[in-house]
Each structure stands twice: as structure tokens, then as C-alpha cells.
Design an enzyme around this catalytic site. Structure first.
Site, mmCIF file in Angstrom:
data_model
loop_
_atom_site.group_PDB
_atom_site.id
_atom_site.type_symbol
_atom_site.label_atom_id
_atom_site.label_comp_id
_atom_site.label_asym_id
_atom_site.label_seq_id
_atom_site.Cartn_x
_atom_site.Cartn_y
_atom_site.Cartn_z
ATOM 1 N N TYR A 176 45.579 39.579 27.438
ATOM 2 C CA TYR A 176 44.225 39.076 27.156
ATOM 3 C C TYR A 176 44.125 37.546 27.239
ATOM 4 C CZ TYR A 176 45.352 39.065 21.972
ATOM 5 O OH TYR A 176 45.868 38.888 20.723
ATOM 6 N N GLU A 177 42.891 37.089 27.204
ATOM 7 C CA GLU A 177 42.596 35.653 27.380
ATOM 8 C C GLU A 177 43.126 35.171 28.742
ATOM 9 O OE1 GLU A 177 40.617 34.358 25.045
ATOM 10 O OE2 GLU A 177 40.461 32.597 26.338
#
Lengths: 593, 593
Positions: free
Chosen positions: B434-435
Site C-alpha cells: 500500500y501507499e
């Protein structure tokens, strides 16, 4: 939901173009004509893709359930196990005398890869049975063999291996399970074993536990350990099932993966056991089959990597995201597929070149086991003993990393259980641990195998690589540059590491053992480098001979070049670490960590 | 059950001995005296060890539950969240104007590491709130700030970030969520978002969703994306909560890890949204906070590695198995503890040297963010922008590997959920995704950041390393040999890789991007090498000055020497791969994989 396609074509290539099994002069290998092996592989491929793979996620989600001493396997496992039994797959490489098909181990290994890739947790029920049956085959009396092997070959009865106890795993000398001799020649076994794969379940009429225990009054430590056959139901003289034995499942473990396999705490309470092999020689009996068992676990590393790769590849074709940096390749679509992106390719090539190299390595190892058993080839036995910790440790370490890479291709979806990629990594994780944790493999390699028989086997390996390089340096210029030169360099690194151990390990064994993990990995790279050189040779020759399948062989060469250029140079890093010695590793007092 | 001890002493060392924060001339840093930071860190350490860590396994086991549109968090989360709110921890580095404590980001980061290590899934509820609040702080109108920030600072209301849709993650230009302008200046938002962390739960009175959507009739692709505030409950003018908005949770995802955080599919159905920032500049608004958000995820990689290491170390002390190869160290016991074995030490030293190096790297990065925000230091901003993908990608890749190593120390117990080591690897896995998945981080680094402002920032980095080496070459002979020389060599490799990209990336960008992952990793190693050189310097000086804590500093030096000797040389392998170019990576037609 992930799918699985058996790599039958690639296996045929390795068996016939690379290893040339029919020419190997190993008894039984003369039957392994391409049509014959193809028929078996295709049939196994169908079963694994259509029956076992669809149950993989079911097993993961449902897990096993313990109720009133009975373990229930996941939905569909029982019916699938029936199908596997009916197809005769469980006895593929067991002797015909006991109902098996008597095929070479290399065929069992090729089929085993498919089974493991399709459903590792499921396949372990028969895998453990095979291991236990092999031990009985090697060490049992004729009566024991006649009693247990036919039913274990067919998997009407399954088997287990009971080594670990709560306070001892690797160090089995600490074992507490006791065996009390009885007047009738049997023993009463009492103690607790943990991590018993397939320890209890609902898919077989009987379960034959092989249990390590100490006979009362025997020698201390590992030298006092004996091996026993402890059936769940006592087998009557006529072969029918008698009384329930004093063995029961205490609980089933909640694990990170392989949920479909029941990992049990087994309690032995005055259970009747029969000595297998010689008193106090239990470790030797248990480990006769070690090369096979460890090669089988190495194969699991490959198998999970391969099925994960197959699905990552499919996703990389399907998922549209971004545009190729060199210009859109599919301007008609809202975006290009992931596979246009160089970093996705890098990941896929890492996976592909590992899986194909590892497959060749495993099958090569299996031919050596066949040579050792069928031809009593002591050199083959020595070489495969040397390579076994490499196969187990390297292929499961890297195989796991590859499942992580495959999962990464899916982005966020890789983290969601529904997509199935998480299961591959969670299942693959165990292979680094069981059948001797990989640190123990590295210790076995550097601490024992390297020096075995005066270092004869490692010298034989280096000679083999050297001869191969010499014999094939003139195949063509490109091949020499892309395959032979990198292999030579990597092999030189490995030799230098061995030399470092010789020169520095004597004065302080920590100098060798602090580099054991690096040595195992660099050895693995050299082996895969050798496999790629062998495959590259086969494909170069096929192309020179005007093969009708040029694309296959060109792809093979391109994949090999990737491995040689991008993976094999890791040997230099491992050598640097090894040559830095033990000082930085051992510098801290334990209290100062 | 694992435990967690906050590394307060090590943080104090980095803040004061290495980074010398009080001398940094950044507004607010003058308050960061050792006693002051110690008080905060100790208090946070207590809370995380005693309250959050014990809930980590609970959250993993119970997960979140969706019933009739309501998501229930695991037992104990709500009470713990109250305790965190009451302690003022959620607003540590938020402006005092909105109820925060106005501390520098570096303090929020240090405390954040503890929170993440103790309970990553729990900490994400406040982490996402912090991210959303930061975006409102940077881009909101005064009215928006006054409406949302006080309640978000206190975490009475939590926040979310809504980017991903089923068919688009990285490539947000494919987005389908629509925003229809209304007469009152608001918008009606309609669409589906997936993977929304903390999307719905029972721990806050309101949830403030930040949602990317396309205003109808706007530009195509990524240039037509705007950012909206979409509260779960409309906030009345007097600040009270009004009607329920048209946003609902469709389902919660079953994930590999971070089970305690509710990852939701969010459905927006004519939900009222308020434009945040400028029309069609949503990406810019969302990504203003990107450096912070990505540094925060890099920190999670470190945090999971550190807590996993702490427990692996404890196990290595406790578990008796085998004997030291150089002679038993505890002949009074049935076996020696695992920590006597060189390969276990190697693993522990890998973990320790990573965690401590990563901690310094993260805190150094945080000081640059403070310098950028508090001193408007454009050089610091440029440098931290360059390093952000390295912090995120390298620290989460390696952090994950370290959790796997820690798990391995436990042998079979590492695979059993009850022991808790599996959770660390499963939780750590998400940080690579994620990110911005790590492949995207590598692309950002090589494709964008390297050349940013004419390559000014990467040149500044090299100058910084060079100056450091030059200034400290004479500290003492041993230090120069063990720290400065390896750092110089690694930095030279990194420069050579950059040079290769310059010379070969122009004619074919694939030559750069095929090496992006390797470049990110070698950059990470050089950064950790620099951190170890800085820490080594601080400890060398402390010892020269007759420190009262010689053991701490000697341990620090020994750990640094390990990193320099065993990890930093990886740069050479990465360089070799990079210099092999794109040819082997891109050789295959997509159809031939």
C-alpha cells in the site's frame, strides 16, 4: 481464484532433451520413452489441475476440524483422495510386490511437483505415507512389510513421522518419549509428539505412526533413540483391524498455512509399538530416507513458486495499468497490461528462471537417487547427499521469495485472501522450516557434507562443472559468452568459499558456520547455473538441428541468459560475506544483543 | 505470546548523539532537550507495551466484523483508543490551534514507530486520520479546517483516504467515481472505492472520507481528478452531527494480515462531498502529504522488523537446542541456547543491524520533513523527496524479510499462530504494497526523482556522503577501515549505477527501469551505510570521551561493523544487475512467457 496448469512440456524437455533419461543406464529408465512419460505426466496434469487445484482454496479456508477425537478434513478432500487412490497415483514409485507401479523415483518426483503445486496441504497426506512406507521398506522385517506396505502403497492406510516434542526439534537427543519393552517383543510407547502432519484425519481406515522414542535403560541422548511402528488400530494376524491403540490426537495446531493438512499434537499413552530396524538406531532408520524427504520438500519450494508464477503471469497479462514507457503497446485499450513494465518483467523473469532451473535441479537430483538405489551407484549417492541440503534449503528459501514476488504483482489484490496469492506464500513458508529448518540444512552442508569422504563429493561436483564447461565451450560463441563464462565465474566463487572454510574453519569452526547460509545459497546458484547451462546447451543444439519448436528453445535460451546475467552473480556477494569471517557475526556477548 | 519493549534508549541516541536535534536550528527543535524527549518516549513506550501490544494478537484472531452496515472492531480496541485519545497522542504533531501539541514531526515519527510495532492494525485508525487531517490542513479553507481539524486531531472523528477502485490502483487516471456539482457548491459523489483502511468502524462519532473523483465534464484521465471531503455524517453549521450521508460499507476484505483494521469496500451513492483544494488538482492535493505518508509506511517496515527481532532474540536466549560448536557454553543445562549458534547469530545480527540503521534513517528523514515544513528549507525538501521512495520501498522490502528471518528463529513454532511470529510477517507484508507498491516506488525514484531539478538532489546526496567521509576519515584508523572505506565503496557503486542510467537510459528508458528495483535497494544500503557511519562516529566519540555507558557504544560499533561487512557489499551485486541492462529482462515477447 488461482488456477494451475501442469508444466508437462517443460518436464518432458528436462527428462528427455537435458537429462536424456533413456540413455542413463539406470534400471527401469529404459522404459521412460517420451510417449510413456508424456502419457503419465498428462494424466497427472489433468488430475491436479481439475481435481486438486480447485480444492486448494477450500482447504485453506475451511481447515481441519477436531471433534471428539476425530479430525475432519475439508470439504471435497475425501472424494479427491479416493480419486487419487483409484488412479494408482499413491504407489507410482513403490515396488510392484506391494501393489505399486515400480516406476523410478524421478517419475514420482515429476508427478509430485504437480500434486504439490496444485494442493500442498492435500498432497502431504500421501507424502507422509510415502515417507513412512519407505522407512518400513528399508528397515522392516518381511512380516512388517507384508502387514503394512500394501495398504500404505494404496493409501488405504496413511502414515506419519513423529520426531518433534515440545522442547526438542532439531536436537532430538533431548527426547522424552519412552518405550517400555513387553514380554511379547512389542513395546509400550508413552509421550507427546507435536507438529505431526496428517496425524489424524477421516480419509483412511488406519494410520501408521512411525515414532521415535527412547527404550528405557538405553544410552543417553541421540544414541538411545529407537524407531517404532505404532498403528492407530492394531492390525490382526489376518490383516483385519483390531483394537484401537493408545494413541490420540490432543489438538490440532492453527498454522500460518497448509490449513488443509491436520497438524496434530499426538499423545501416546502406553500405546503398543513395534520396533522398526535396530534398537537405539532409530535416527539412522529415520534418516535413511532423508535425501528423498528433503528433496521432496525442496520440490515444494519449486512447486509453490511455479503455481504462484503462473497466476502472476496471467494477472500481468490481464490487468491494465499505466502505459509502456517506450510507447503504448495497446493504444486501443484504456491502459497497457502490467507485463509491459520493465520492473514487472524483472519480477516475472526472476520467477520463471528460478522455476525452470529448480525443476531441472530437482529432476537431476531424483535421477541421482535412482542411480544410488537402482544401480547402487555410490558416487551418485555421495553427490546427491552433498546436494540434498542445497536442494532443500536453497529451493525453499528462494521458492518462498518467489511466491512473495508473485503476490506483489497483484498489488493490493495480492493481500486479499479471495485472490489466492496469499495462500501460496503462507503455504510455501513451512517448507523453509520442516524436515530440518534451513539453518540446519546449511549446517549439514558446511559442517558435515563438505568434508564427507575426504571432500570427495564436492570435488566431484567441481569436476563435473569443469568438464561441462570444457566440453561445451565451443558449442558456439554466444553460448560460451552467455552461459559458460558466467558458470565458470560462479563456480570459481564457490571454490574460493570452500577454500576459505578449509583455511579458516580449522582454527575456528565459527568461520565456516557463520558463512553456512551464504554457502548454501551460492551453491544453489551454481547448481541452477549448471542446470541453465545444460538446458541452454540442449536448446542450442535443438535450434542448430532445425527443431520444429524454435520458439520454445529460443524462450528457453532467453530465460537462461536472464538467470546467468541477473541471478548467478549473487555468488560474488555470498563470497564477500563468507570471507568477512566470523568476527562481526560473533562479536557481541549474548547479553549485549 | 510476543511482547514489545519500546527502544527508547536507541531513539534517544539517534536524536541526540547522532542527529543532535537541539542544534539543528529547526523551529521547535530547541525544545527537544533529552529530558523532554525522554519523558515523551518513555510514556509512549509504556502505553504501547502495556496497552497496545497485548491487543495485537486479539485483533489478528478476532478481526473486524460487519453486521447490518456497522463494523465492529476487536475486543479491547475501543477502550484502548479512548486511552490513546485521552493521552493526547493522536495530536502530538498537529497544530495547537486545532488542539494538537504542535511538536515536530520527528517526535510523531518516533512515537509512531512504537505504536506501529506494538499494534499496526490498531495504529492505522489514527494513522489514516492523521493523513486525512494533514491534507485538510494543507488544502482546506479556513472553514473546512475549523469544522474538521479539532475533532480529527483528537480522533473523536477519524479519517480515510479513498483512491483505489476495483479496476485501478496505481493508474488512477482510469478512475470512474463521479462528482456532480450542486447548486449550493457541494457535489454528489457516486462510485465504488476498495481497500479503504479504517473505512467504517465503531470507535469514532464520525468518519471523514477524503475521496478522489472526477467532476463531470472535466479533463480526461489523471488531470480530471479532484479531491472531496465526504463525511459519514453531515456536519451542521454549529458543529453538531446531522444526517447520515450516502456512503456505506459494502463489505470488509479478508486479508493476509492487519485483521484488526477494517479494510472496506466503500459505496458512494449521491453522497454529499465538498471540494478540497482546487478542481481537477486532486492528485496534487492527495500527494502533498505523500512524503510523510510514505515515510510512515517505511516506518511500519522497520517497526514490524524490530518487534519481530525482539521476540526472536528472546527465543534465542530461552530455547535450548544443540551445543556450541566451539564447546558447550552451558554444560550445566541439557543443551545450549540457540544464540550460541553462528547461523542464528547471523540472522539476529541481520535483524538488529537493519532495525537500528533503519530507525536512524527514518528519524533523519523526519528531520528533513521538519526542515522543509518549519524552516522552508528547499534543499531538505528536495532531498527527502528523493529519499522517500527509498525509505518506503527499501525499508518495507527488507523489513518484511527480517520478519521472515525472525520467524525462522522459532523453527516449527514460528509457523504456529499461537506464538505470534506469523502475524508479524503477515502484517508486515502489506507495507510493501500500500501507499504505492514498491515497484512504483522504484519507478518514482529512477523515473522521476533522480532527474528532478536537473539531478540536483542526488548530487547533494553524493556530496553529503563524500563530505562525511572526508571529514571523518581521520577519526581513528579502525573507524576509517570499518566504516568509511565500505561506505565510500558502496557510494561509488551507487554513482556508477546512476551513471549507467544517464548513459543508457536516454536511448532506451528500459535500461533504467529494468534496474529500478536494484537501484532502490542499493540506494537503501548506501543510506543505511551512511547511518551506520554516523552512528559509528557518535559511538567512537562517546568512547573517546570516556562515556559511562561503554557497553552500549561498543555494541553499537560492533553492530555497525556487521552491517558494513555483511550487508553493505550488496551494492556490488545490484550494480552488476543494473549494468547488465534491459536486454535479458525484455527479451521475451509477452506471449512467450
Amino acid at each position: 481464484m488461482p488456477t494451475y496448469t501442469a508444466p508437462t512440456k517443460d518436464m518432458q524437455f528436462v527428462l528427455h532433451d537435458v537429462l536424456k533419461v533413456t540413455e542413463a543406464k539406470i534400471p527401469g529408465y529404459e522404459d521412460l520413452e517420451p510417449d510413456f512419460t508424456s502419457a503419465i505426466l498428462e494424466e497427472a496434469g489433468k488430475l491436479t489441475s481439475e481435481v486438486l487445484a480447485p480444492l486448494n482454496a477450500v482447504g485453506d479456508k475451511e481447515g481441519c476440524r477436531l471433534e471428539n477425537g476425530v479430525v475432519y478434513t475439508p470439504t471435497g478432500f475425501k472424494a479427491a483422495f479416493d480419486q487419487v487412490r483409484e488412479g494408482g497415483w499413491t504407489g507410482l514409485d513403490m515396488p510392484e510386490q506391494y501393489g505399486g507401479q515400480g516406476m523410478p523415483y524421478v517419475m514420482g518426483t515429476a508427478v509430485g511437483e504437480m500434486f504439490s503445486a496444485a494442493n500442498q496441504a492435500f498432497t502431504m497426506y500421501q507424502g507422509l505415507t510415502h515417507g513412512a512406507a519407505s522407512a518400513i521398506l528399508a528397515h522392516g522385517t518381511d512380516a512388517q512389510k507384508d502387514t503394512y506396505l500394501p495398504k500404505m502403497t494404496s493409501c488405504e492406510w496413511t502414515g506419519t513421522m513423529n520426531l518433534t516434542e515440545p522442547h526438542c526439534g532439531t536436537d532430538l537427543g533431548l527426547m522424552r518419549t519412552k518405550a517400555a519393552p513387553q514380554d511379547d517383543g512389542s513395546y509400550k510407547i508413552t509421550g507427546q509428539k507435536i507438529f505431526i502432519s496428517s496425524g489424524e484425519h477421516d480419509m483412511a481406515d488406519n494410520i501408521i505412526h512411525l515414532v521415535l522414542a527412547k527404550i528405557e535403560g538405553g544410552p543417553e541422548g541421540i544414541k538411545g533413540v529407537s524407531l517404532f511402528i505404532v498403528p492407530k488400530f492394531i492390525v490382526n494376524e489376518d490383516g483385519s483391524l483390531g483394537a484401537r491403540n493408545g494413541v490420540s490426537v490432543g489438538s490440532i495446531e492453527e498454522k500460518m498455512g497448509i490449513h488443509g493438512n491436520s497438524t496434530c499434537v499426538m499423545n501416546y499413552d502406553d500405546a503398543t509399538g513395534y520396533l522398526l530396524g535396530t534398537e537405539h538406531k532409530g535416527m539412522r532408520a529415520m534418516f535413511t530416507m532423508m535425501n528423498e524427504a528433503r528433496l521432496g520438500v525442496g520440490m515444494q519450494g519449486l512447486a509453490q513458486a511455479d503455481v504462484a508464477y503462473q497466476n502472476a503471469l496471467a494477472y500481468a497479462h490481464d490487468r491494465l495499468q499505466g502505459r509502456a514507457v517506450t510507447g503504448s503497446e495497446h493504444p486501443d485499450k484504456p491502459a497497457d497490461p502490467l507485463i509491459v513494465h520493465p520492473d514487472i518483467r524483472r519480477s516475472l523473469m526472476d520467477q520463471k528462471s528460478f522455476a525452470e532451473g529448480a525443476r531441472a535441479f530437482i529432476l537431476w537430483g531424483a535421477t541421482m537417487i535412482d542411480a544410488a538405489h537402482r544401480s547402487e551407484d555410490k558416487d551418485a549417492d555421495g553427490l546427491v547427499s552433498l546436494l540434498t541440503p542445497v536442494i532443500k534449503g536453497f529451493l525453499t528459501d528462494v521458492g518462498y521469495d518467489m511466491t512473495v514476488k508473485a503476490q506483489q504483482v497483484y498489488g493490493g489484490h495480492g493481500y486479499i485472501e479471495e485472490w489466492g496469492m496469499s495462500q501460496f506464500t503462507r503455504d510455501a513458508r513451512i517448507a523453509m522450516i520442516y524436515e530440518g529448518a534451513n539453518g540446519v540444512q546449511a549446517l549439514d552442508l558446511v559442517g558435515r557434507k563438505l568434508a564427507q569422504d575426504g571432500g570427495k563429493h564436492v570435488m566431484a561436483f567441481f569436476d563435473l562443472v569443469k568438464s561441462f564447461c570444457k566440453d561445451n565451450a565451443d558449442l558456439n560463441e554466444e553460448y560460451a559468452r552467455d552461459f559458460i563464462e558466467p558458470l565458470k565465474a560462479a563456480s570459481k566463487d564457490l571454490q574460493a568459499a570452500g577454500m576459505y572454510f578449509m583455511q579458516n574453519g580449522m582454527k575456528n569452526p565459527n568461520n565456516a558456520l557463520a558463512g553456512s547460509n551464504d554457502f548454501m545459497h551460492m551453491f544453489g546458484h551454481v547448481c541452477l547455473g549448471l542446470m541453465w547451462a545444460m538446458m541452454g546447451k540442449a536448446s542450442t543444439e535443438a535450434l542448430a538441428n532445425g527443431t520444429s519448436d524454435a520458439t520454445f528453445h529460443e524462450t528457453k535460451l532467453a530465460t537462461g541468459r536472464y538467470y546467468m546475467a541477473r541471478q548467478l552473480p549473487a555468488t560474488a556477494l555470498h563470497l564477500t560475506r563468507i570471507q568477512s569471517g566470523a568476527d562481526t557475526v560473533m562479536a557481541l556477548d549474548a547479553a549485549n544483543f
